[in-house]
Design a protein around this motif. Structure first.
Motif, PDB file in Angstrom:
ATOM      1  N   ILE A 192       0.843  -1.202   0.000  1.00  0.00           N
ATOM      2  CA  ILE A 192       0.000   0.000   0.000  1.00  0.00           C
ATOM      3  C   ILE A 192       0.877   1.251   0.000  1.00  0.00           C
ATOM      4  O   ILE A 192       0.609   2.222  -0.713  1.00  0.00           O
ATOM      5  CB  ILE A 192      -0.950  -0.006   1.212  1.00  0.00           C
ATOM      6  CG1 ILE A 192      -2.036  -1.062   1.023  1.00  0.00           C
ATOM      7  CG2 ILE A 192      -1.589   1.365   1.420  1.00  0.00           C
ATOM      8  CD1 ILE A 192      -2.911  -1.274   2.242  1.00  0.00           C
ATOM      9  N   LEU A 193       1.947   1.222   0.789  1.00  0.00           N
ATOM     10  CA  LEU A 193       2.885   2.349   0.808  1.00  0.00           C
ATOM     11  C   LEU A 193       3.499   2.571  -0.570  1.00  0.00           C
ATOM     12  O   LEU A 193       3.663   3.704  -1.021  1.00  0.00           O
ATOM     13  CB  LEU A 193       3.983   2.082   1.839  1.00  0.00           C
ATOM     14  CG  LEU A 193       3.670   2.463   3.291  1.00  0.00           C
ATOM     15  CD1 LEU A 193       4.649   1.795   4.241  1.00  0.00           C
ATOM     16  CD2 LEU A 193       3.708   3.969   3.474  1.00  0.00           C
ATOM     17  N   GLU A 204       5.919   4.230 -12.167  1.00  0.00           N
ATOM     18  CA  GLU A 204       5.496   2.958 -12.762  1.00  0.00           C
ATOM     19  C   GLU A 204       6.064   1.773 -11.996  1.00  0.00           C
ATOM     20  O   GLU A 204       5.357   0.784 -11.721  1.00  0.00           O
ATOM     21  CB  GLU A 204       5.947   2.906 -14.229  1.00  0.00           C
ATOM     22  CG  GLU A 204       5.454   1.675 -14.954  1.00  0.00           C
ATOM     23  CD  GLU A 204       5.827   1.693 -16.426  1.00  0.00           C
ATOM     24  OE1 GLU A 204       5.238   0.921 -17.188  1.00  0.00           O
ATOM     25  OE2 GLU A 204       6.715   2.485 -16.802  1.00  0.00           O
ATOM     26  N   LYS A 205       7.337   1.848 -11.600  1.00  0.00           N
ATOM     27  CA  LYS A 205       7.951   0.754 -10.848  1.00  0.00           C
ATOM     28  C   LYS A 205       7.253   0.531  -9.501  1.00  0.00           C
ATOM     29  O   LYS A 205       6.981  -0.595  -9.104  1.00  0.00           O
ATOM     30  CB  LYS A 205       9.439   1.059 -10.614  1.00  0.00           C
ATOM     31  CG  LYS A 205      10.292   0.978 -11.875  1.00  0.00           C
ATOM     32  CD  LYS A 205      11.739   1.361 -11.571  1.00  0.00           C
ATOM     33  CE  LYS A 205      12.585   1.351 -12.842  1.00  0.00           C
ATOM     34  NZ  LYS A 205      13.989   1.790 -12.558  1.00  0.00           N
ATOM     35  N   LEU A 206       6.987   1.620  -8.804  1.00  0.00           N
ATOM     36  CA  LEU A 206       6.356   1.509  -7.486  1.00  0.00           C
ATOM     37  C   LEU A 206       4.922   1.001  -7.590  1.00  0.00           C
ATOM     38  O   LEU A 206       4.477   0.183  -6.773  1.00  0.00           O
ATOM     39  CB  LEU A 206       6.383   2.870  -6.790  1.00  0.00           C
ATOM     40  CG  LEU A 206       7.753   3.306  -6.264  1.00  0.00           C
ATOM     41  CD1 LEU A 206       7.759   4.792  -5.943  1.00  0.00           C
ATOM     42  CD2 LEU A 206       8.133   2.502  -5.026  1.00  0.00           C
ATOM     43  N   LEU A 207       4.183   1.483  -8.570  1.00  0.00           N
ATOM     44  CA  LEU A 207       2.801   1.029  -8.747  1.00  0.00           C
ATOM     45  C   LEU A 207       2.756  -0.448  -9.101  1.00  0.00           C
ATOM     46  O   LEU A 207       1.903  -1.195  -8.591  1.00  0.00           O
ATOM     47  CB  LEU A 207       2.116   1.852  -9.846  1.00  0.00           C
ATOM     48  CG  LEU A 207       1.808   3.311  -9.498  1.00  0.00           C
ATOM     49  CD1 LEU A 207       1.409   4.084 -10.748  1.00  0.00           C
ATOM     50  CD2 LEU A 207       0.691   3.393  -8.460  1.00  0.00           C
ATOM     51  N   THR A 208       3.679  -0.874  -9.944  1.00  0.00           N
ATOM     52  CA  THR A 208       3.740  -2.294 -10.325  1.00  0.00           C
ATOM     53  C   THR A 208       4.118  -3.157  -9.128  1.00  0.00           C
ATOM     54  O   THR A 208       3.505  -4.208  -8.884  1.00  0.00           O
ATOM     55  CB  THR A 208       4.764  -2.494 -11.452  1.00  0.00           C
ATOM     56  OG1 THR A 208       4.399  -1.683 -12.573  1.00  0.00           O
ATOM     57  CG2 THR A 208       4.828  -3.953 -11.871  1.00  0.00           C
ATOM     58  N   LYS A 209       5.104  -2.712  -8.360  1.00  0.00           N
ATOM     59  CA  LYS A 209       5.534  -3.453  -7.171  1.00  0.00           C
ATOM     60  C   LYS A 209       4.404  -3.551  -6.153  1.00  0.00           C
ATOM     61  O   LYS A 209       4.160  -4.610  -5.569  1.00  0.00           O
ATOM     62  CB  LYS A 209       6.739  -2.754  -6.538  1.00  0.00           C
ATOM     63  CG  LYS A 209       7.257  -3.440  -5.279  1.00  0.00           C
ATOM     64  CD  LYS A 209       8.455  -2.683  -4.704  1.00  0.00           C
ATOM     65  CE  LYS A 209       8.966  -3.358  -3.437  1.00  0.00           C
ATOM     66  NZ  LYS A 209      10.109  -2.622  -2.852  1.00  0.00           N
ATOM     67  N   GLY A 210       3.712  -2.452  -5.926  1.00  0.00           N
ATOM     68  CA  GLY A 210       2.655  -2.435  -4.923  1.00  0.00           C
ATOM     69  C   GLY A 210       1.473  -3.299  -5.294  1.00  0.00           C
ATOM     70  O   GLY A 210       0.888  -3.976  -4.444  1.00  0.00           O
ATOM     71  N   ALA A 211       1.116  -3.311  -6.580  1.00  0.00           N
ATOM     72  CA  ALA A 211      -0.090  -4.032  -7.004  1.00  0.00           C
ATOM     73  C   ALA A 211       0.165  -5.508  -7.301  1.00  0.00           C
ATOM     74  O   ALA A 211      -0.773  -6.302  -7.337  1.00  0.00           O
ATOM     75  CB  ALA A 211      -0.678  -3.364  -8.242  1.00  0.00           C
TER      76      ALA A 211
END
Length: 573
Positions: free
Chosen positions: A239-240, A258-265
Motif C-alpha cells: 500500500i505504501l 510505474e515501478k512503485l505502482l507495479t511493485k505495490g499491485a
C-alpha cells in the motif's frame, strides 16, 4: 481513498470477528430459542465463548443469538446494543446490516457506558464503508464524546483518525492532515515500540500529505517506514508503494512511479481495503500509459480492468472518473456508440453517487464536470443507436441546433459573468490608485428631512466613518443595537441616518462593507483563495456560508466560487 485498518485494543474484546467472512444472519431473535445448556449462562460466559470460537461461524452465532435473546428477555438495552452491533458484521446485505446497527443505536439511546464506544465506532465505520460520511461522522462524534467523558485517551485518538478519514473523504485534506499529525505524535509518544501503529499512522499521514500536494514531505514519511512495513506487514508495504507511486506521478517522475505502482499491485491481497488501492494503482498505470508512452490501447486495458472490478465490487472511488472519462472519449473516436453509451451510463451513476454523498475529488476537472451536458450526450448516443431510418439527418440537425442553442446560452452567461468580474477588478484597481481624500467636514442632509438635530446627525456620521475605517463591520455579532450604542444614539435615529446618507438599510450597509472588504482581500491574498467558502465567510464576518453567498451574489451578480476561480486564473505579475 480508504485508509488502512485501525489497530485497537478492544478489537478482540468486542468485534474480533470482523476478520472472518460475512455470513447472513437469517434467523430473527424472536424465532430463536435459547438452548437448555446455555439458559443459565452469564453474558461474560457467552461473549467469552464467542471470542474463543470466533473462527467457527455456527458456534459463534449460537452464543451471539443466545446473548441477544437473553438481553431481549431481560430488557437489558446495553447488552442488546452490544450484541446487535456484533451481529452486524455477519450480515452481508447492506440493508440488513444497517438495520442491525440502527437497532443497536436505538437500544443505546439514553445510555452512557464505556462499552458503547466500540458500538458507535463500528456503526460509524459501517456508514463510512458505504461512503455515507454524514452518518459516519454522527456516530464517530458520539464515540468521541463518550471517550472524553470517561477520559480514555486511547479511544480518543482512534476516533480522531476515523474523523480525519471522513474529512479526507469530503475533500478537507488540510483539516484531515492536522488530525493525522496529532495521532502520529500521540502514537510515537505513548507507544514508541508499537510498529503496527506506527506503520498505519505513517500511511495515513503520507497519503494526506500527498492529497495536500506536499509531495516531498510525503516521500520523507514513506522512506522512514517502507522497509519496516515490508518486513512486518508486507500488505501495508505494498500500500505504501502504491501511495508513493502516485506521489512520484504528481512529481512527474513517471518511470519511478510505474515501478512503485507495479511493485505495490503485484502481490496485493484482494480484501475490501486492498481492492481500493489496487483499483487506484491501475488508474494511475493507465494515466502513465497516456502521458509517458502515448499508448491508448494499453491505457484502455488498465481502465477496462478498473471498470470490471468496480462493476463486480460496487466500490465508489472518485478517481475512477479518470477511467470512464478516457473510455468515453476512446469509444467516441472509434465510433463505437454502444460501448460509449454503456460507459456514459456508468459514469453518470458514479457521479450521482459521489455527488449525493458529498465526495469531493482533488481533480478540478472532475469537480467541474457538467453532468447535464453528459446527460445530453447520452441522449444523442441513444438517438444514434436507435435511428436506422432516413430521418437520421433531421435528428442530427436538431441535435446540432440544440447544442448551438446551449452554447449560445452558456456563452452569453459566461460573457455576463466575466463582465461583472472585470468590473469588480477594475473598481478595485482604481481604489488602489486613488489618493485618500480627508474629509474635514460632513455635510448632513437637511434636518427637516430626518427630523433629527443637526449636531446628532454630524456626530453619528463621524462615528460611522470611524466604524468603517476600523473595519468593525467584520464583527459577526454586530447588530443595529450595538452600533447605535457605539454612535451614542438610538436605533431609530441610526436607521434613519443610514437610510438617507448611505442609501440603504442597516443590513445592506453592513453586508456591502463586508463584501467590499472580502473582494479586496481575496484579490490581494492568494492564501485566502485556498480557504473553503465557509472559512472565507467567517473572515468576512458572516455567521453562515449561505448568508455570505447570498450577500455576495446580491452585490456583485456572481457567485464567490466564480470570483475565486477567476482570481486563481489571473496571470501573476
Amino acid at each position: 481513498m480508504v485508509t488502512p485498518l485501525k489497530t485497537i485494543k478492544w478489537f478482540s474484546k468486542i468485534i474480533c470477528f470482523l476478520c472472518i467472512s460475512n455470513v447472513c444472519v437469517a434467523q430473527k431473535s424472536n424465532d430463536f430459542k435459547i438452548p437448555d445448556s446455555l439458559a443459565d449462562k452469564s453474558y461474560t460466559y457467552l461473549f467469552g465463548q464467542f471470542r474463543k470460537n470466533y473462527t467457527d461461524t455456527i458456534t459463534s452465532l449460537l452464543y451471539l443469538k443466545t446473548s441477544l435473546a437473553k438481553a431481549t428477555k431481560e430488557d437489558d438495552k446495553l447488552k442488546k446494543a452490544i450484541t446487535l452491533n456484533t451481529l452486524s458484521a455477519y450480515e452481508e446485505d447492506k440493508v440488513e446490516k444497517i438495520a442491525l446497527i440502527k437497532q443497536a443505536v436505538l437500544e443505546s439511546e439514553g445510555l452512557e457506558n464505556i462499552e458503547l464506544i466500540p458500538v458507535y465506532t463500528n456503526v460509524g465505520g459501517i456508514y463510512h464503508d458505504y461512503y455515507e460520511y454524514a452518518s459516519a461522522l454522527t456516530y464517530y462524534l458520539k464515540a468521541l464524546e463518550l471517550s472524553e467523558k470517561f477520559n480514555i485517551e486511547e479511544y480518543r485518538y482512534i476516533i480522531l483518525t476515523d474523523i480525519a478519514k471522513v474529512k479526507e473523504g469530503i475533500g478537507k485534506h488540510d483539516e484531515a492532515l492536522t488530525l493525522y499529525r496529532k495521532c502520529l505524535n500521540y502514537g510515537n509518544t505513548k507507544y514508541p515500540n508499537d510498529t503496527i501503529r506506527r506503520i498505519t499512522n505513517v500511511i495515513n499521514i503520507a497519503e494526506s500529505l500527498r492529497n495536500n500536494k506536499k509531495y516531498d514531505s510525503a516521500s520523507y514519511y514513506y522512506n522512514t517506514i517502507v522497509n519496516i512495513a515490508y518486513q512486518k506487514l508486507p500488505s501495508y508495504g505494498r500500500i505504501l508503494s502504491i501511495n508513493e507511486g502516485i506521489n512520484q506521478y504528481y512529481q512527474k517522475k513517471y518511470l519511478d512511479a510505474e515501478k512503485l505502482l507495479t511493485k505495490g499491485a503485484s502481490k496485493l491481497e484482494m480484501n475490501p481495503e486492498s481492492q481500493t488501492y489496487y483499483i487506484v494503482s491501475q488508474i494511475y498505470q493507465g494515466k502513465l500509459q497516456q502521458l509517458q508512452y502515448n499508448n491508448k490501447e494499453k491505457a484502455k486495458a488498465y481502465y477496462l480492468k478498473v471498470d470490471s472490478i468496480q462493476t463486480a465490487t460496487g466500490l465508489i472511488i472518485p478517481e475512477i472518473s479518470t477511467a470512464y472519462d478516457f473510455l468515453i472519449s476512446y469509444y467516441k473516436d472509434k465510433g463505437d456508440f454502444k460501448k460509449q453509451l454503456d460507459i456514459t451510463n456508468k459514469f453518470l451513476k458514479l457521479k450521482t453517487v459521489i455527488s449525493s454523498r458529498h465526495i469531493q475529488t482533488t481533480d478540478r476537472l472532475y469537480a467541474e464536470f457538467d453532468t447535464p451536458q453528459l446527460l445530453k450526450n447520452k441522449q444523442a448516443l441513444i438517438n444514434k443507436l436507435e435511428n436506422k431510418t432516413n430521418t437520421t439527418t433531421i435528428y442530427l440537425g436538431l441535435l446540432i441546433l440544440g447544442f448551438l442553442f446551449l452554447f449560445i446560452m452558456q456563452y452569453t452567461r459566461y460573457k455576463k459573468h466575466k463582465k461583472r468580474y472585470n468590473t469588480i477588478i477594475s473598481n478595485l484597481n482604481k481604489k488602489e490608485k486613488e489618493t485618500p481624500v480627508i474629509e474635514d467636514k460632513i455635510t448632513p442632509t437637511p434636518v427637516q428631512k430626518l427630523n433629527i438635530d443637526e449636531a446628532v446627525i454630524t456626530s453619528v456620521l463621524k462615528k460611522l466613518k470611524t466604524f468603517e475605517t476600523k473595519k468593525e463591520f467584520l464583527q459577526t455579532d454586530i447588530n443595529i443595537s450595538i452600533l447605535a450604542k457605539k454612535c451614542n444614539t438610538n436605533t431609530k435615529y441610526l436607521s434613519k441616518i443610514i437610510n438617507i446618507h448611505k442609501g440603504k438599510s442597516f443590513i445592506n450597509y453592513i453586508n456591502d462593507h463586508r463584501i467590499d472588504y472580502i473582494l479586496k482581500e481575496l484579490k490581494e491574498n492568494s492564501t485566502l483563495q485556498l480557504y473553503t467558502i465557509k472559512s472565507i465567510s467567517e473572515e468576512a464576518g458572516f455567521n453562515t456560508a449561505e448568508s455570505f453567498a447570498t450577500a455576495f451574489k446580491k452585490k456583485t451578480g456572481i457567485k464567490p466560487s466564480y470570483y475565486i476561480r477567476n482570481l486563481k486564473n489571473e496571470p501573476i505579475i
